[in-house]
Design a protein around this motif. Sequence first.
Motif, PDB file in Angstrom:
ATOM      1  N   GLY A   1      -1.569   3.447  10.963  1.00  0.00           N
ATOM      2  CA  GLY A   1      -0.489   4.021  10.162  1.00  0.00           C
ATOM      3  C   GLY A   1       0.055   3.015   9.160  1.00  0.00           C
ATOM      4  N   GLU A   2       0.214   1.773   9.617  1.00  0.00           N
ATOM      5  CA  GLU A   2       0.680   0.716   8.713  1.00  0.00           C
ATOM      6  C   GLU A   2      -0.322   0.454   7.601  1.00  0.00           C
ATOM      7  OE1 GLU A   2       1.544  -2.640  11.169  1.00  0.00           O
ATOM      8  OE2 GLU A   2       3.361  -1.734  12.000  1.00  0.00           O
ATOM      9  N   LYS A   3      -1.597   0.555   7.942  1.00  0.00           N
ATOM     10  CA  LYS A   3      -2.644   0.363   6.941  1.00  0.00           C
ATOM     11  C   LYS A   3      -2.532   1.422   5.839  1.00  0.00           C
ATOM     12  CE  LYS A   3      -6.728  -0.454   8.668  1.00  0.00           C
ATOM     13  NZ  LYS A   3      -8.075  -0.226   9.262  1.00  0.00           N
ATOM     14  N   ALA A   4      -2.322   2.671   6.238  1.00  0.00           N
ATOM     15  CA  ALA A   4      -2.180   3.756   5.265  1.00  0.00           C
ATOM     16  C   ALA A   4      -0.927   3.559   4.419  1.00  0.00           C
ATOM     17  CB  ALA A   4      -2.142   5.101   5.977  1.00  0.00           C
ATOM     18  N   GLN A   5       0.173   3.170   5.059  1.00  0.00           N
ATOM     19  CA  GLN A   5       1.421   2.923   4.318  1.00  0.00           C
ATOM     20  C   GLN A   5       1.254   1.795   3.316  1.00  0.00           C
ATOM     21  OE1 GLN A   5       4.330   2.236   7.372  1.00  0.00           O
ATOM     22  NE2 GLN A   5       4.868   4.411   7.513  1.00  0.00           N
ATOM     23  N   PHE A   6       0.584   0.744   3.732  1.00  0.00           N
ATOM     24  CA  PHE A   6       0.376  -0.392   2.828  1.00  0.00           C
ATOM     25  C   PHE A   6      -0.427   0.037   1.603  1.00  0.00           C
ATOM     26  CE2 PHE A   6      -2.119  -3.986   1.285  1.00  0.00           C
ATOM     27  CZ  PHE A   6      -1.103  -4.895   1.014  1.00  0.00           C
ATOM     28  N   ALA A   7      -1.464   0.820   1.833  1.00  0.00           N
ATOM     29  CA  ALA A   7      -2.306   1.269   0.718  1.00  0.00           C
ATOM     30  C   ALA A   7      -1.486   2.111  -0.256  1.00  0.00           C
ATOM     31  CB  ALA A   7      -3.492   2.070   1.237  1.00  0.00           C
ATOM     32  N   LEU A   8      -0.609   2.950   0.266  1.00  0.00           N
ATOM     33  CA  LEU A   8       0.198   3.795  -0.603  1.00  0.00           C
ATOM     34  C   LEU A   8       1.307   3.012  -1.310  1.00  0.00           C
ATOM     35  CD1 LEU A   8       0.415   6.972   1.642  1.00  0.00           C
ATOM     36  CD2 LEU A   8      -0.946   6.665  -0.442  1.00  0.00           C
ATOM     37  N   LYS A   9       1.916   2.048  -0.598  1.00  0.00           N
ATOM     38  CA  LYS A   9       2.985   1.242  -1.195  1.00  0.00           C
ATOM     39  C   LYS A   9       2.441   0.266  -2.222  1.00  0.00           C
ATOM     40  CE  LYS A   9       6.318   1.419   2.553  1.00  0.00           C
ATOM     41  NZ  LYS A   9       7.013   0.647   3.587  1.00  0.00           N
ATOM     42  N   ALA A  10       1.183  -0.110  -2.065  1.00  0.00           N
ATOM     43  CA  ALA A  10       0.586  -1.064  -3.006  1.00  0.00           C
ATOM     44  C   ALA A  10       0.247  -0.373  -4.317  1.00  0.00           C
ATOM     45  CB  ALA A  10      -0.667  -1.685  -2.395  1.00  0.00           C
ATOM     46  N   HIS A  11       0.655   0.879  -4.441  1.00  0.00           N
ATOM     47  CA  HIS A  11       0.405   1.670  -5.648  1.00  0.00           C
ATOM     48  C   HIS A  11      -1.077   1.690  -6.001  1.00  0.00           C
ATOM     49  CE1 HIS A  11       4.686   1.961  -6.080  1.00  0.00           C
ATOM     50  NE2 HIS A  11       4.797   0.648  -6.060  1.00  0.00           N
ATOM     51  N   CYS A  12      -1.854   1.890  -4.949  1.00  0.00           N
ATOM     52  CA  CYS A  12      -3.301   1.990  -5.128  1.00  0.00           C
ATOM     53  C   CYS A  12      -3.578   3.336  -5.797  1.00  0.00           C
ATOM     54  CB  CYS A  12      -3.996   1.884  -3.776  1.00  0.00           C
ATOM     55  SG  CYS A  12      -5.769   1.863  -3.879  1.00  0.00           S
ATOM     56  N   THR A  13      -3.791   3.299  -7.084  1.00  0.00           N
ATOM     57  CA  THR A  13      -3.971   4.546  -7.828  1.00  0.00           C
ATOM     58  C   THR A  13      -5.428   4.961  -7.926  1.00  0.00           C
ATOM     59  OG1 THR A  13      -4.012   3.276  -9.890  1.00  0.00           O
ATOM     60  CG2 THR A  13      -1.895   4.210  -9.195  1.00  0.00           C
ATOM     61  N   ASN A  14      -6.306   4.095  -7.470  1.00  0.00           N
ATOM     62  CA  ASN A  14      -7.719   4.411  -7.513  1.00  0.00           C
ATOM     63  C   ASN A  14      -8.048   5.372  -6.369  1.00  0.00           C
ATOM     64  OD1 ASN A  14     -10.488   4.491  -7.512  1.00  0.00           O
ATOM     65  ND2 ASN A  14     -10.744   2.284  -7.782  1.00  0.00           N
ATOM     66  N   LEU A  15      -8.394   6.591  -6.699  1.00  0.00           N
ATOM     67  CA  LEU A  15      -8.670   7.614  -5.698  1.00  0.00           C
ATOM     68  C   LEU A  15      -9.829   7.230  -4.790  1.00  0.00           C
ATOM     69  CD1 LEU A  15      -8.034  10.396  -4.551  1.00  0.00           C
ATOM     70  CD2 LEU A  15      -9.602  11.358  -6.250  1.00  0.00           C
ATOM     71  N   ASP A  16     -10.845   6.586  -5.344  1.00  0.00           N
ATOM     72  CA  ASP A  16     -11.996   6.180  -4.523  1.00  0.00           C
ATOM     73  C   ASP A  16     -11.589   5.192  -3.439  1.00  0.00           C
ATOM     74  OD1 ASP A  16     -13.770   7.817  -5.889  1.00  0.00           O
ATOM     75  OD2 ASP A  16     -14.301   6.261  -7.357  1.00  0.00           O
ATOM     76  N   ASP A  17     -10.720   4.247  -3.790  1.00  0.00           N
ATOM     77  CA  ASP A  17     -10.248   3.276  -2.797  1.00  0.00           C
ATOM     78  C   ASP A  17      -9.449   3.967  -1.699  1.00  0.00           C
ATOM     79  OD1 ASP A  17     -11.453   1.248  -4.206  1.00  0.00           O
ATOM     80  OD2 ASP A  17      -9.599   0.545  -5.168  1.00  0.00           O
ATOM     81  N   LEU A  18      -8.590   4.906  -2.086  1.00  0.00           N
ATOM     82  CA  LEU A  18      -7.803   5.635  -1.093  1.00  0.00           C
ATOM     83  C   LEU A  18      -8.692   6.452  -0.165  1.00  0.00           C
ATOM     84  CD1 LEU A  18      -4.739   6.867  -3.183  1.00  0.00           C
ATOM     85  CD2 LEU A  18      -4.762   5.135  -1.377  1.00  0.00           C
TER      86      LEU A  18
END
Length: 104
Positions: free
Chosen positions: A43-60
């Motif tokens: 869950g923390e991993k998912a939150q970090f990815a979203l908070k890091a403003h990862c806008t690349n859809l492929d990375d998400l």
Amino acid sequence: MGMPNVPDIKPDICIEKEDVINLLLVSVALEELGLAQIINVEGEKAQFALKAHCTNLDDLLVINDKIDRILKDVIKKEILLQFKLDHIMDLIDKDKCKKKNRYE
């Protein structure tokens, strides 16, 4: 290279049935705690990815797939733990029946 020297070990262990059941229950509880920690980290991993403003859809999507795989493994382990707990409960029920019949 010489042969290893193995000490004379006598594996005589005397544990009462109640202690065995308690140890088995503790082992299930500890495994559940470990799985809860894994779920929390994912869950923390998912939150970090979203908070890091990862806008690349492929990375998400890659992150999501990795989390998905891990959570599926957690679910598999939960099913095995449920089987283990069911067997422990059977031991407890059998033990209660024996004690009840002994006192009747």
